[in-house]
Design an enzyme around this catalytic site. Structure first.
Site, PDB file in Angstrom:
ATOM      1  CE1 TYR A 133      -2.984   3.099   0.620  1.00 49.48           C
ATOM      2  CE2 TYR A 133      -3.654   2.130   2.714  1.00 49.48           C
ATOM      3  CZ  TYR A 133      -3.765   3.120   1.753  1.00 49.48           C
ATOM      4  OH  TYR A 133      -4.671   4.137   1.928  1.00 49.48           O
ATOM      5  CE  LYS A 163      -5.996   2.179  -1.369  1.00 42.79           C
ATOM      6  NZ  LYS A 163      -5.521   3.547  -1.551  1.00 42.79           N
TER       7      LYS A 163
END
Length: 308
Positions: A133, A163
Site C-alpha cells: 500500500y 495500491k
C-alpha cells in the site's frame, strides 16, 4: 474496483459491528461494488486497537461471504509483531489478500530495508496474496514504487501488486511499464485521477469515494472498456467536479463518513481523535453539490443519523 471500507463507530466512538451487514448490501446493490479493502485509511485502521481490527475484519468476512468477490485486509502497523499477528489472523478467517503500508515512525530509509519489513509480514501468511500500500503523503516514506517493485517477487513470492495512492503518474506508469511480464494488480488510489491511471495500465482502483460514487465510477470504467473515451472523460470530469468542490471545503476521512451517512442512510458515526466530525456547513454544502451534479436527488436521501 475496490471500496476502502469506512470506519463504523457509535456515538461513543466504539466500533459498531452491527451495521456492516447493511453496508455490504448497500455497496453491492446500490453502488455495484463487490471488492472491499478493510482497515485502511478510510477505515481508520491505524486508529483501532489490534483487537478491534480483528473484530472488524471478521465481521466483514462473515457478512460478505457469498456476496462479495474479494476482501483484502490491511494489516500494516508500526510494530512488526502486530502486523504479523494481523496477517496470520487474516489468513485464518479466509481473507483474499493482505496489504501493508510502510512503517511511518521509525521509517525504512531505502528499498532493501522496506522490503525486508514487508517480507517478514508476508511470511506470516504464506498462502495469501500480498499487496504493498503505497501512500507516501501519509507515511512520509518516499521510496518510489517503481524502485520497490524491481525484483520484489524474488524476495516476496506472494507479492501480487500494489495500491498506488499518489499523484506521481510517472512513477505509476513505470511500475506498469517495467513489470509487463508479471501479472501484478496495479490498483490506483487517487479517485479524481483514475481515468489517467487506466490509460497508464491500472488494472483496478481502491478509493473512498466509491462508497457513494461507485455507480458513477463503474459507468466510467464501462465506457473505458468499450473504448468510448469521450463518455469516460465526461464521467471523470463529473466526479472531479464534486471532489474539487469538497477539497476546497476541507475533505478527509471525517467528511467521507458524513457523506456516506448522508447518501446511504447507514450511520457511520464520528471519527476517532485526532480527527473531528465534519461540520454541519460541510454536510449541507456537500449535499447541495451532490444534488446539483445529479449524483443523488432529495428522494435518494436515507434516514441516516449524521450525529453532527
Amino acid at each position: 474496483m475496490n471500496v476502502m471500507a469506512g470506519p463504523l463507530l457509535s456515538s461513543s466512538r466504539e466500533i459498531n459491528l452491527s451495521v456492516i451487514g447493511r453496508y455490504v448490501d448497500y455497496l453491492v446493490e446500490e453502488q455495484g461494488v463487490k471488492n472491499i479493502f478493510v482497515n485502511g485509511t478510510t477505515g481508520e485502521g491505524l486508529s483501532l486497537s489490534i483487537s478491534e481490527r480483528r473484530q472488524v475484519a471478521e465481521e466483514w468476512m462473515t457478512k460478505g461471504r457469498n456476496k462479495l468477490d474479494q476482501i483484502v485486509i490491511h494489516v500494516g502497523a508500526l510494530s512488526l509483531k502486530e502486523s504479523q499477528e494481523l496477517a496470520r489472523h487474516a489468513a485464518e478467517i479466509g481473507a483474499d489478500g493482505i496489504a501493508v503500508i510502510a512503517p511511518f515512525f521509525l521509517k525504512p530509509w531505502n528499498k532493501d530495508v522496506l522490503i525486508n519489513f514487508l517480507k517478514e509480514v508476508a511470511a506470516a501468511a504464506p498462502a495469501l496474496p500480498f499487496y504493498y500500500y503505497h501512500i507516501p503523503a501519509l507515511t512520509g516514506v518516499k521510496i518510489r514504487a517503481e524502485e520497490l517493485l524491481d525484483g520484489i517477487q524474488e524476495k516476496i513470492p506472494t507479492f501480487q501488486g500494489l495500491k498506488f495512492s499518489d499523484t506521481d503518474l510517472l512513477d505509476f506508469g513505470q511500475c506498469v511499464d517495467q513489470n509487463r511480464e508479471q501479472q501484478f494488480a496495479f490498483l490506483f488510489g487517487v479517485d479524481e485521477q483514475l481515468l489517467s491511471a487506466l490509460v497508464m495500465g491500472a488494472t483496478g482502483a481502491v478509493g473512498s469515494t466509491y462508497n457513494y460514487l461507485g455507480k458513477k465510477t463503474n459507468q466510467m470504467l464501462e465506457a473505458f472498456e468499450q473504448k468510448d473515451f469521450s463518455s469516460a472523460l465526461n464521467h471523470q470530469f463529473c466526479i472531479q467536479r464534486f471532489i474539487n468542490f469538497v477539497l476546497k471545503l476541507g475533505f478527509g476521512v471525517s467528511q467521507t463518513k458524513a457523506i456516506m451517512t448522508l447518501v446511504s442512510g447507514i450511520p457511520m458515526g464520528p471519527p476517532r481523535p485526532p480527527l473531528q466530525r465534519a461540520s454541519r456547513e460541510f454536510i449541507d454544502e456537500a449535499k447541495a453539490r451532490l444534488e446539483s451534479l445529479d449524483f443523488l436527488s432529495s428522494t435518494d436521501l436515507k434516514d441516516g443519523n449524521l450525529e453532527s
